[in-house]
Design a protein around this motif. Structure first.
Motif, short mmCIF file in Angstrom:
data_model
loop_
_atom_site.label_atom_id
_atom_site.label_comp_id
_atom_site.label_asym_id
_atom_site.label_seq_id
_atom_site.Cartn_x
_atom_site.Cartn_y
_atom_site.Cartn_z
N VAL A 194 -5.30 -55.59 -110.45
CA VAL A 194 -4.57 -54.83 -109.44
C VAL A 194 -3.79 -53.69 -110.09
O VAL A 194 -3.84 -52.55 -109.62
CB VAL A 194 -3.65 -55.74 -108.61
CG1 VAL A 194 -2.78 -54.92 -107.65
CG2 VAL A 194 -4.47 -56.77 -107.83
N CYS A 217 -5.97 -50.80 -110.87
CA CYS A 217 -6.51 -50.11 -109.70
C CYS A 217 -5.48 -49.25 -108.97
O CYS A 217 -5.86 -48.46 -108.10
CB CYS A 217 -7.10 -51.13 -108.72
SG CYS A 217 -8.63 -51.89 -109.30
N LEU A 218 -4.22 -49.40 -109.30
CA LEU A 218 -3.18 -48.62 -108.62
C LEU A 218 -3.27 -47.15 -109.03
O LEU A 218 -3.66 -46.84 -110.15
CB LEU A 218 -1.79 -49.17 -108.98
CG LEU A 218 -1.50 -50.60 -108.55
CD1 LEU A 218 -0.12 -51.02 -109.03
CD2 LEU A 218 -1.63 -50.77 -107.05
N PRO A 219 -2.89 -46.26 -108.14
CA PRO A 219 -2.87 -44.84 -108.50
C PRO A 219 -1.96 -44.61 -109.71
O PRO A 219 -0.97 -45.32 -109.90
CB PRO A 219 -2.29 -44.16 -107.25
CG PRO A 219 -2.55 -45.12 -106.14
CD PRO A 219 -2.48 -46.48 -106.75
N VAL A 241 1.78 -44.51 -109.25
CA VAL A 241 2.40 -45.81 -109.01
C VAL A 241 2.55 -46.54 -110.34
O VAL A 241 3.62 -47.10 -110.64
CB VAL A 241 1.57 -46.65 -108.01
CG1 VAL A 241 2.16 -48.05 -107.85
CG2 VAL A 241 1.48 -45.94 -106.67
N GLN A 242 1.50 -46.53 -111.14
CA GLN A 242 1.58 -47.14 -112.47
C GLN A 242 2.73 -46.54 -113.26
O GLN A 242 3.52 -47.26 -113.87
CB GLN A 242 0.28 -46.93 -113.24
CG GLN A 242 -0.92 -47.64 -112.66
CD GLN A 242 -2.19 -47.26 -113.39
OE1 GLN A 242 -2.23 -46.39 -114.25
NE2 GLN A 242 -3.28 -47.95 -113.03
N ALA A 269 -1.22 -56.96 -104.63
CA ALA A 269 -1.02 -55.56 -104.24
C ALA A 269 0.08 -55.43 -103.20
O ALA A 269 0.89 -54.50 -103.25
CB ALA A 269 -2.34 -54.98 -103.72
N ALA A 272 3.38 -53.32 -103.61
CA ALA A 272 3.75 -52.30 -102.63
C ALA A 272 5.22 -52.43 -102.25
O ALA A 272 5.93 -51.42 -102.12
CB ALA A 272 2.85 -52.40 -101.39
N TYR A 310 7.10 -50.89 -105.07
CA TYR A 310 6.95 -49.43 -105.08
C TYR A 310 7.78 -48.79 -103.98
O TYR A 310 8.42 -47.75 -104.18
CB TYR A 310 5.48 -49.05 -104.94
CG TYR A 310 5.24 -47.56 -105.04
CD1 TYR A 310 5.41 -46.90 -106.25
CD2 TYR A 310 4.87 -46.83 -103.93
CE1 TYR A 310 5.21 -45.52 -106.34
CE2 TYR A 310 4.66 -45.46 -104.02
CZ TYR A 310 4.83 -44.82 -105.23
OH TYR A 310 4.64 -43.46 -105.32
N LEU A 368 0.30 -49.92 -97.34
CA LEU A 368 0.18 -49.29 -98.64
C LEU A 368 -0.83 -50.04 -99.51
O LEU A 368 -1.66 -49.42 -100.18
CB LEU A 368 1.54 -49.22 -99.34
CG LEU A 368 1.56 -48.49 -100.69
CD1 LEU A 368 0.96 -47.09 -100.59
CD2 LEU A 368 2.98 -48.44 -101.23
N ALA A 369 -0.79 -51.36 -99.49
CA ALA A 369 -1.79 -52.14 -100.24
C ALA A 369 -3.20 -51.77 -99.77
O ALA A 369 -4.12 -51.61 -100.58
CB ALA A 369 -1.54 -53.64 -100.08
N TRP A 388 -4.38 -48.58 -101.13
CA TRP A 388 -4.78 -48.75 -102.53
C TRP A 388 -6.12 -49.47 -102.65
O TRP A 388 -6.63 -49.66 -103.74
CB TRP A 388 -3.73 -49.54 -103.29
CG TRP A 388 -2.41 -48.85 -103.49
CD1 TRP A 388 -2.16 -47.51 -103.47
CD2 TRP A 388 -1.16 -49.49 -103.76
NE1 TRP A 388 -0.83 -47.27 -103.71
CE2 TRP A 388 -0.19 -48.47 -103.91
CE3 TRP A 388 -0.77 -50.82 -103.91
CZ2 TRP A 388 1.15 -48.74 -104.18
CZ3 TRP A 388 0.56 -51.09 -104.17
CH2 TRP A 388 1.50 -50.06 -104.32
#
Length: 127
Positions: free
Chosen positions: A23, A26-28, A31-32, A90, A94, A97, A116-117, A120
């Motif tokens: 996960v 895979c986050l933008p 976000v990471q 996720a 979220a 985030y 949001l999840a 993503w």
């Protein structure tokens, strides 16, 4: 980007560790970066024990994004289906985030985390 600090609590749970890493990867990137650059963000394992409950000390989320951004995950996510586990992870990311707030016009924090999840790529699986 290194996620080692976020994976350390799951060293005794390799399936869950792999799911958390999936996960995170895979986050933008923004976000990471938000997570990695904020010392308040962390991921840990729930320490629930039957008949004893659980204990966990952390600052409560505060106004304006102050306070904790800690995600607490349960070991049983290792036994859930992969899509469901990814969705839950996720969803919790979220919340972190969004700093437990809304997203866009969505003011309900649970609906915002779900939306949001899903944005993503982690939608709630049908059971």
């Amino acid at each position: 980007m290194s996620f080692a600090a976020y994976l350390a609590p799951f060293s005794d749970h390799p399936v869950l560790k792999k799911r958390v890493l999936h996960v995170l990867e895979c986050l933008p990137e923004e976000v990471q970066r938000d997570f990695v650059d904020d010392h308040r963000f962390r991921v840990t394992l729930d320490n629930f024990q039957p008949e004893h409950g659980w204990s966990f000390l952390m600052p409560a989320p505060g106004v304006g994004g102050q306070g904790s951004r800690c995600v607490v995950l349960r070991v049983k996510l290792a036994n859930a289906s992969e899509p469901f586990a990814w969705y839950v992870i996720a969803h919790e990311f979220a919340h972190a985030y969004l700093r437990n707030g809304g997203w866009g016009e969505i003011t309900d924090i649970e609906e915002a985390a779900d939306a949001l999840a899903a944005a993503w790529g982690f939608t709630r699986p049908r059971i």
